[in-house]
Design an enzyme around this catalytic site. Structure first.
Site, PDB file in Angstrom:
ATOM      1  N   HIS A 108       0.885  -1.063  -0.011  1.00 50.11           N
ATOM      2  CA  HIS A 108       0.110  -0.148  -0.028  1.00 50.11           C
ATOM      3  C   HIS A 108       1.047   1.301  -0.049  1.00 50.11           C
ATOM      4  O   HIS A 108       1.543   1.620   1.002  1.00 50.11           O
ATOM      5  CB  HIS A 108      -0.994  -0.247   1.152  1.00 50.11           C
TER       6      HIS A 108
ATOM      7  N   GLU B 214       0.059  -0.786  -4.692  1.00 41.67           N
ATOM      8  CA  GLU B 214      -0.861   0.097  -4.717  1.00 41.67           C
ATOM      9  C   GLU B 214      -0.375   1.512  -4.825  1.00 41.67           C
ATOM     10  O   GLU B 214       0.722   1.832  -4.121  1.00 41.67           O
ATOM     11  CB  GLU B 214      -1.971  -0.252  -3.458  1.00 41.67           C
TER      12      GLU B 214
ATOM     13  N   ASP C  18      -1.339   6.116  -5.731  1.00 40.43           N
ATOM     14  CA  ASP C  18      -2.413   7.132  -6.061  1.00 40.43           C
ATOM     15  C   ASP C  18      -1.998   8.085  -7.028  1.00 40.43           C
ATOM     16  O   ASP C  18      -0.927   8.492  -7.125  1.00 40.43           O
ATOM     17  CB  ASP C  18      -2.563   7.794  -4.650  1.00 40.43           C
TER      18      ASP C  18
ATOM     19  N   HIS D 197      -0.422  10.721  -2.579  1.00 40.05           N
ATOM     20  CA  HIS D 197      -1.750  10.455  -2.042  1.00 40.05           C
ATOM     21  C   HIS D 197      -2.423  11.658  -2.009  1.00 40.05           C
ATOM     22  O   HIS D 197      -3.852  11.490  -2.291  1.00 40.05           O
ATOM     23  CB  HIS D 197      -1.539   9.900  -0.662  1.00 40.05           C
TER      24      HIS D 197
ATOM     25  N   GLU E 246      -4.990   3.755  -8.036  1.00 39.98           N
ATOM     26  CA  GLU E 246      -6.051   4.447  -7.478  1.00 39.98           C
ATOM     27  C   GLU E 246      -6.299   5.943  -7.996  1.00 39.98           C
ATOM     28  O   GLU E 246      -5.245   6.640  -7.897  1.00 39.98           O
ATOM     29  CB  GLU E 246      -6.148   4.738  -6.039  1.00 39.98           C
TER      30      GLU E 246
HETATM   31  O1  G3P Z   1      -7.118   1.571  -2.371  1.00 43.06           O
HETATM   32  C1  G3P Z   1      -7.210   1.185  -0.850  1.00 43.06           C
HETATM   33  C2  G3P Z   1      -6.608   2.726   0.038  1.00 43.06           C
HETATM   34  O2  G3P Z   1      -5.562   3.069  -0.449  1.00 43.06           O
HETATM   35  C3  G3P Z   1      -7.920   3.603  -0.077  1.00 43.06           C
HETATM   36  O3  G3P Z   1      -7.514   4.623   0.749  1.00 43.06           O
HETATM   37  O4  G3P Z   1      -6.673   7.066   1.604  1.00 43.06           O
HETATM   38  O5  G3P Z   1      -5.306   4.830   1.595  1.00 43.06           O
HETATM   39  O6  G3P Z   1      -5.948   6.083  -0.688  1.00 43.06           O
HETATM   40  P1  G3P Z   1      -6.199   5.673   0.855  1.00 43.06           P
HETATM   41 CA    CA Z   2      -4.866   4.658  -1.942  1.00 44.59          CA
END
Ligand code: G3P
Ligand code: CA
Length: 236
Positions: A6, A33, A35, A48, A104
């Site tokens: 993450h 993962e 952003d 993020h 994301e």
């Molecule tokens: O995609 C899962 C998670 O990353 C969503 O929340 O705020 O960590 O981007 P956040």
């Molecule tokens: Ca995310």
């Protein structure tokens, strides 16, 4: 079970940097993962927040700076500079190492017109469409991606207690996955998704007790900030 690092190995390294992605890979993670937002001049950048303040040495909105300016900001530590990566830099690395990626699209607070088109074009450029999964809290972005590409895998991201009948909802939009908050996920929601043929990748699983529950519920994947202990328990 697929283990997504993450924001990279963000438990130990600065989140959403190439250092964090490469450290996750070294720890054995085959899925990441990240952003994405758009710079002022329309480039895809990995960070993020909408604002630079929390994770870099700069201030203000990401989208108020051109890429050339963003790349001078430090997303690392005082000891080690790390640039804000572009999605293109990441894609070259992911292609080289055979990494699967959940991108994301961060359009829940600021909507960047045509960001979905740009993400898809970048993945096509590097032959990564089959190795990617697109998610967003803005389900309009997910539905636009579904319309642009019938083949790319997509996921509806939902926070808090989630949505009723979410498996049926996702199936109706031909969206393959549901990405719920693991702190609130129920066995009933897991069962409803499975009955509809919708997969589940659950965030953010750093607690090993919660991870054990996800293993028992046989979810498809988990997101974690702490790759090594999670990989050890999952058995990778
Ligand atoms: O995609 C899962 C998670 O990353 C969503 O929340 O705020 O960590 O981007 P956040
Ligand atoms: Ca995310």
């Amino acid at each position: 079970m697929r283990v997504f690092a993450h924001r990279g190995y963000s438990g130990l390294y600065p989140e959403n940097t190439m250092l964090a992605f490469d450290k996750a890979r070294e720890a054995g993670c085959k899925a990441m993962e990240l952003d994405v937002h758009l710079s002022k001049d329309g480039h895809l950048v990995i960070i993020h927040d909408e604002m630079l303040d929390r994770t870099t040495n700069a201030k203000g909105l990401v989208c108020s700076y051109a890429l050339s300016e963003l790349q001078t900001f430090n997303a690392g530590t005082a000891e080690e500079f790390q640039p804000i990566p572009t999605l293109e830099t990441y894609c070259k690395w992911a292609k080289e190492h055979g990494i699967f990626t959940n991108i994301e699209i961060k359009t829940n607070l600021i909507y960047y017109p045509f960001i979905e088109d740009k993400v898809l074009a970048m993945l096509k450029k590097y032959g990564l469409v089959e190795h990617s999964l697109i998610s967003s809290f803005n389900h309009g972005s997910v539905i636009r991606m579904r319309q642009l590409s019938p083949e790319i895998q997509c996921a509806f991201l939902v926070g808090g207690r989630g949505l009723a009948n979410v498996g049926s909802y996702a199936k109706n939009f031909k969206v393959e996955y549901y990405h719920p908050d693991g702190a609130f996920l129920t066995k009933a929601a897991v069962d409803e998704c499975k009955a509809q043929g919708v997969g589940l990748n659950v965030w953010t699983i750093d607690d090993l007790g919660l991870l054990q529950k996800m293993i028992t519920w046989n979810v498809d994947g988990v997101f974690t900030n702490h790759c090594a202990p999670v990989l050890a328990l999952v058995g990778e």
